[in-house]
Design an enzyme around this catalytic site. Structure first.
Site, PDB file in Angstrom:
ATOM      1  N   HIS A  20     -26.701 -19.714  11.675  1.00  0.00           N
ATOM      2  CA  HIS A  20     -27.676 -19.068  11.178  1.00  0.00           C
ATOM      3  C   HIS A  20     -27.908 -18.272  12.578  1.00  0.00           C
ATOM      4  CE1 HIS A  20     -31.244 -16.941   9.237  1.00  0.00           C
ATOM      5  NE2 HIS A  20     -31.713 -17.058  10.615  1.00  0.00           N
ATOM      6  N   GLU A  21     -28.360 -18.999  13.616  1.00  0.00           N
ATOM      7  CA  GLU A  21     -28.785 -18.388  14.985  1.00  0.00           C
ATOM      8  C   GLU A  21     -27.522 -17.903  15.657  1.00  0.00           C
ATOM      9  OE1 GLU A  21     -31.703 -17.814  15.594  1.00  0.00           O
ATOM     10  OE2 GLU A  21     -32.554 -19.377  13.901  1.00  0.00           O
TER      11      GLU A  21
ATOM     12  N   HIS B  51     -27.106 -14.405  14.692  1.00  0.00           N
ATOM     13  CA  HIS B  51     -27.776 -13.348  15.302  1.00  0.00           C
ATOM     14  C   HIS B  51     -27.010 -12.888  16.701  1.00  0.00           C
ATOM     15  CE1 HIS B  51     -31.039 -13.441  12.383  1.00  0.00           C
ATOM     16  NE2 HIS B  51     -31.235 -14.566  12.639  1.00  0.00           N
TER      17      HIS B  51
END
Length: 208
Positions: free
Chosen positions: A27-28, A31
């Protein structure tokens, strides 16, 4: 409380723990990748353009995940003024996280639905537990982060959509969003429980 599973069901605990690390790291990383592709190298310079969990797990956020059932990863820094698209850039960077969760849901859901049965392993097998847990965690992460309240990812999409005449709403949410979110978690947690239950039921139908 997840930590109790360590003593009651160690296999399930390991599946949840490993799935948490994978889901948050991807997820990170997503980004960071989105920000880099859109023209801002901040995340890259900060060492966040990696799948190394140590770069993405927040110590306190991780402990809370195990002891309280909610937590967070380390936010990925980016400079919105470096992004090529000033209107939608921040929203695209933010949505990349939940987008990665959706991709993992689809990929691992299809594996569990079509590939896993070929091995003839039961549902108590650790591989099944891990894949199923990974799917559920990604579904919860995606759903929660799409809520349009700062500092969650969905707020950036909301801000990109809001017309200039609603600037006051944006300022209010940026100032008090975190408090609103904490209030909802502690005093209206049933809303999230029902939302997550609905999403998980959809996932179960997809896998089944």
């Amino acid at each position: 409380m997840l930590i109790l599973q360590l003593f009651e069901n160690p296999i399930l605990f390991l599946a949840w723990a490993f799935a948490l690390v994978v889901a948050i790291s991807v997820h990170e990383f997503s980004h960071a990748l989105a920000a880099t592709l859109l023209g801002d190298p901040t995340a890259k310079y900060e060492g966040r353009l990696t799948l190394n969990p140590l770069k993405h797990l927040d110590p306190w956020g991780t402990l809370l995940l195990f002891f309280a059932g909610f937590g967070w990863g380390r936010p990925v820094p980016f400079n919105p003024y470096n992004l090529r698209n000033q209107r939608w850039g921040s929203a695209l960077v933010s949505i990349a996280g939940p987008g990665s969760n959706l991709v993992m849901i689809l990929v691992f859901g299809l594996i569990l639905k079509y590939l896993y049965p070929l091995f003839g392993l039961g549902e108590q097998n650790m591989l099944f537990q891990f894949l199923y847990t990974l799917i559920l965690l990604n579904a919860i992460l995606m759903t929660f982060n799409l809520i349009p309240i700062p500092p969650l990812d969905g707020s950036k999409l909301l801000f990109a959509i809001l017309p200039a005449s609603m600037t006051d709403v944006k300022i209010f949410l940026e100032r008090y969003g975190f408090l609103i979110l904490i209030g909802l978690i502690f005093f209206a947690g049933g809303i999230f429980s029902r939302l997550f239950y609905f999403v998980i039921s959809v996932i179960d139908r997809f896998i089944g």
